[in-house]
Design a protein around this motif. Sequence first.
Motif, PDB file in Angstrom:
ATOM      1  N   UNK A  83      46.138  46.560  46.617  1.00 54.85           N
ATOM      2  CA  UNK A  83      47.000  46.381  45.444  1.00 54.85           C
ATOM      3  C   UNK A  83      47.420  44.924  45.303  1.00 54.85           C
ATOM      4  N   UNK A  84      47.776  44.311  46.440  1.00 58.40           N
ATOM      5  CA  UNK A  84      48.162  42.896  46.389  1.00 58.40           C
ATOM      6  C   UNK A  84      47.005  42.026  45.903  1.00 58.40           C
ATOM      7  N   UNK A  85      45.793  42.335  46.354  1.00 57.82           N
ATOM      8  CA  UNK A  85      44.637  41.536  45.927  1.00 57.82           C
ATOM      9  C   UNK A  85      44.325  41.770  44.455  1.00 57.82           C
ATOM     10  N   UNK A  86      44.448  43.028  44.026  1.00 53.17           N
ATOM     11  CA  UNK A  86      44.220  43.300  42.612  1.00 53.17           C
ATOM     12  C   UNK A  86      45.276  42.611  41.756  1.00 53.17           C
ATOM     13  N   UNK A  87      46.540  42.625  42.219  1.00 52.79           N
ATOM     14  CA  UNK A  87      47.592  41.911  41.489  1.00 52.79           C
ATOM     15  C   UNK A  87      47.311  40.411  41.466  1.00 52.79           C
ATOM     16  N   UNK A  88      46.827  39.889  42.611  1.00 50.91           N
ATOM     17  CA  UNK A  88      46.485  38.469  42.666  1.00 50.91           C
ATOM     18  C   UNK A  88      45.360  38.149  41.689  1.00 50.91           C
ATOM     19  N   UNK A  89      44.324  38.999  41.665  1.00 53.52           N
ATOM     20  CA  UNK A  89      43.220  38.772  40.739  1.00 53.52           C
ATOM     21  C   UNK A  89      43.696  38.863  39.291  1.00 53.52           C
ATOM     22  N   UNK A  90      44.623  39.790  39.020  1.00 51.12           N
ATOM     23  CA  UNK A  90      45.158  39.904  37.662  1.00 51.12           C
ATOM     24  C   UNK A  90      45.919  38.639  37.274  1.00 51.12           C
ATOM     25  N   UNK A  91      46.733  38.123  38.207  1.00 53.52           N
ATOM     26  CA  UNK A  91      47.458  36.883  37.928  1.00 53.52           C
ATOM     27  C   UNK A  91      46.500  35.714  37.751  1.00 53.52           C
ATOM     28  N   UNK A  92      45.472  35.662  38.594  1.00 53.53           N
ATOM     29  CA  UNK A  92      44.478  34.592  38.474  1.00 53.53           C
ATOM     30  C   UNK A  92      43.798  34.650  37.113  1.00 53.53           C
ATOM     31  N   UNK A  93      43.382  35.850  36.705  1.00 50.74           N
ATOM     32  CA  UNK A  93      42.719  35.999  35.410  1.00 50.74           C
ATOM     33  C   UNK A  93      43.644  35.599  34.279  1.00 50.74           C
TER      34      UNK A  93
END
Length: 650
Positions: free
Chosen positions: A149-159
Motif C-alpha cells: 500500500x505504501x509503495x502504491x501510494x508512493x507511485x500515485x504521488x510520483x505520478x
Amino acid sequence: MTCSDGERTPGFAAGDVLRDLGAGVFTLDPSGLITYVNPWAERLLGRTAAQMLGHDAHDLLHRSPDGGRVPRERCLMRTPLAGSRDAVEGSEEYFLRGDGVLLPIIWSATALSPEGTPDGVVIVFSDFSLHRHAEERAIAHTAALEALTNRLNLLAEVSSVLMSNMDATAAARKLLPLLVPELGHWAAVDLVDAHSGIPQRVAVRSLARPDRARDLTGPLPGAQQRPEAIRGDEPVLLDAGDLVDAGTPMAAGHRILFDRLGGRWATAVPIRSRRRYYGVLTVARTEVSGPPAEGEMRLLADIGRRLALVLDNTRLYEEQRNVAETMQRQLLAPLPQVDRLRMAARYLPAQRAMEIGGDWYDAFLLADGVMALVIGDVVGHDLQAAVHMAEVRNMLRALAWTHVEPPSMIMRRLDEAVTHTSDAPMATLIFARVEGPEGGPWQLHWVNAGHPPPLLITPEGDTRFLTRGHGPLIGMSATMHLGLSWPDAHEDLPAHSTVLFYTDGLVESRERPIDAGLARLRHHASVLARQPHTRTVDDFCDQLLQRLDPHGDDTALLALRLPSAGAGTPDDHSPPPPPQSAHSPAAPERAAPGSLQERSPVQDLTRATREALDPSHSPEDQATWRRARCTARSGGSFRRRLRTTLSDSL
C-alpha cells in the motif's frame, strides 16, 4: 473416584467428553498434584499418564520462554486453587515436554466443584505453535500489504507530481522529495540536454547535506563523449568502492556524489522510453544500510519508466506546439514600412498546443498604393484552424489586390469565396484601408465581420472603440442565404494617434468576460498613451501585453501609429520618427516590401538535436545558408520597393 491403575477421574459425568475433547486436559487436586490426564495431553506433552499422575503440575510442566522455572507466585494456572471460582486463561505460557522441548500453549483453568465445595482445578490447553504460526503469517501478510500500500501510494504521488509538471527539470526537483528519505538517503537526476545532447545533473537532494547537494547540479564531468550512461533497461547496483577507478562506467559522474554526500550503495535507474534515452535516476543508501532489496530496485525501475513516459509526453508536446507555432508564424506577415507610418505586431501562442491556430494579422500595400490592415480569427483552436486561416487570409489578399473597391465589397466577395470554394468554418475579421496623402490628414475605412472593435487612442489618452461597420461573420451570410451586408465605416485619424487591432484572446478568458476585458484594455491603453516611455508603437504594444497578461487562448495584436501633421511633406524639416522595429512575430528570414530583417525566437527542438548529433548540420553552416538566402530575398524586396517608388513618381 479412582480407577484400577490409580488414576483418579473427575467426579462428574464428563470422562468420555474429556477423553475426546480434541485438546489436552488434566486435573489437579487442591494441593496441585496431577490427578487426571486425557490422551490428548499425553500426545501434546510427550509423556504418559503414569509419568505425570501424582506429580506437582507446576514443577513438572510450567516453564518460562527461556526454559527456566516460573515462580509459583507468578503462576496464573494455580489461581483457582486459592479459592477463586472465576476461570482464568492465557497464551504466553510454556509446558516442558518429555523430550525436553518447550511447547507454547494456549490454556484455560477452572475450579472443580462437583458437590459445591472446591475439589481442585481442571486445565485445558492446546498447542499454540499452530496459532502462533498463523498469527505470524497474518502479521507478515499485513506487513506485506502495508508495504504494498505504501509503495502504491508512493507511485500515485510520483505520478501526480510528474503529470502536473510539463518542465523536465521542475518534475525532477519535485520527484526527489518523494524518494528521500523514503527510499534512500540522497538522490540525483541526470538528464540529457535536448539541445546540446550533454547530460546535465538537474536535481540533487540530501536531507543530511542540503548545501552540498545544491552545489552538485550542472553539467556532468567527462560525459560529453558518452551521454548514455546505462545501455540497458534494467537498474544497476553501484558500490562506492568500485567507483574509485576512473575508468569504471559511471565513475566520472557518480564518484563525486558518494564523496560529497556519503553512502555505500546506490541504485542507478535508466530513464528510458521505448525510443529515447533521457538520463539516470540515482537513489543511494548510507554505509550502515545494506544494499537495496530486489523489490526496492523494481520499484525504482518503475519510477524511472514513469519519469521517462512523462518526459516523452513533454517532448512530444513541445514538438507539437513548436510545429503549430512555427506554422502559425510562417502564415503571419512581416510588416511593411510605408512613409512615416509606424506599425507593430505581436503574436502570443496559446499555452496549450492544441489551441494554436486561428488568429492572424496582416498588413500589405494594395494596387492603388493604399495600406490595408487585417485582423482575424478563424473558428477553432488546432492545426486545422491554422490551415483554414491561411485559406481565408490568402483569399482576402487576392481579392483586395485585384479589386480596388470599398471594404464592404471586398468582404462580400470574400464571404462568397469562402462559402463556395473552401471548407473553412466561419471567421471574424476586420478589413481596413488607411487612406490619405503624405503628411495627412488620414482616414480609416473599414468593415467588421463580427470581430472585437478597433480601439482609437489619442496622444492625450482619450480612447474610443470604433463600433461602426459591423456585419455578420464570414461564411454565414452566403451559406445561410441571409442576404446580409457589411456597411462601410470611416473615421478621421488624429496626428500621433494609435489604432489598435486585436483578437479576442487579448480581452477574453475563462476567468474574465469580454466586457470586463474591453474595459481593462481601454484603461491601460489610455494610461500608456500618456506615458513618455511608450514613445514608439513597439513600446506601447509590449507594455500593453505586460499589463493585460493574456493567457489561455492565442492572441494577435496589430497597432498603427500615425505621424505628426504635415510630416514627410516638402515643407517638413522635422526629423523622421524612429525607424520601424525589426521585431516581428513572423518566421525568420521572411521579407515584405520595406520590411527589415526579422529574427523570431521560434526554435525547432528536433533541429537542435540533429545538429548536435550531425556535425554536417552545424549552426555555422546553417547560419551561412540563412544569410545567403536572406540576402537574396532582401534584394527582391528592394527591387519591389524601387518599382513602387518609380510608379509613385510617374
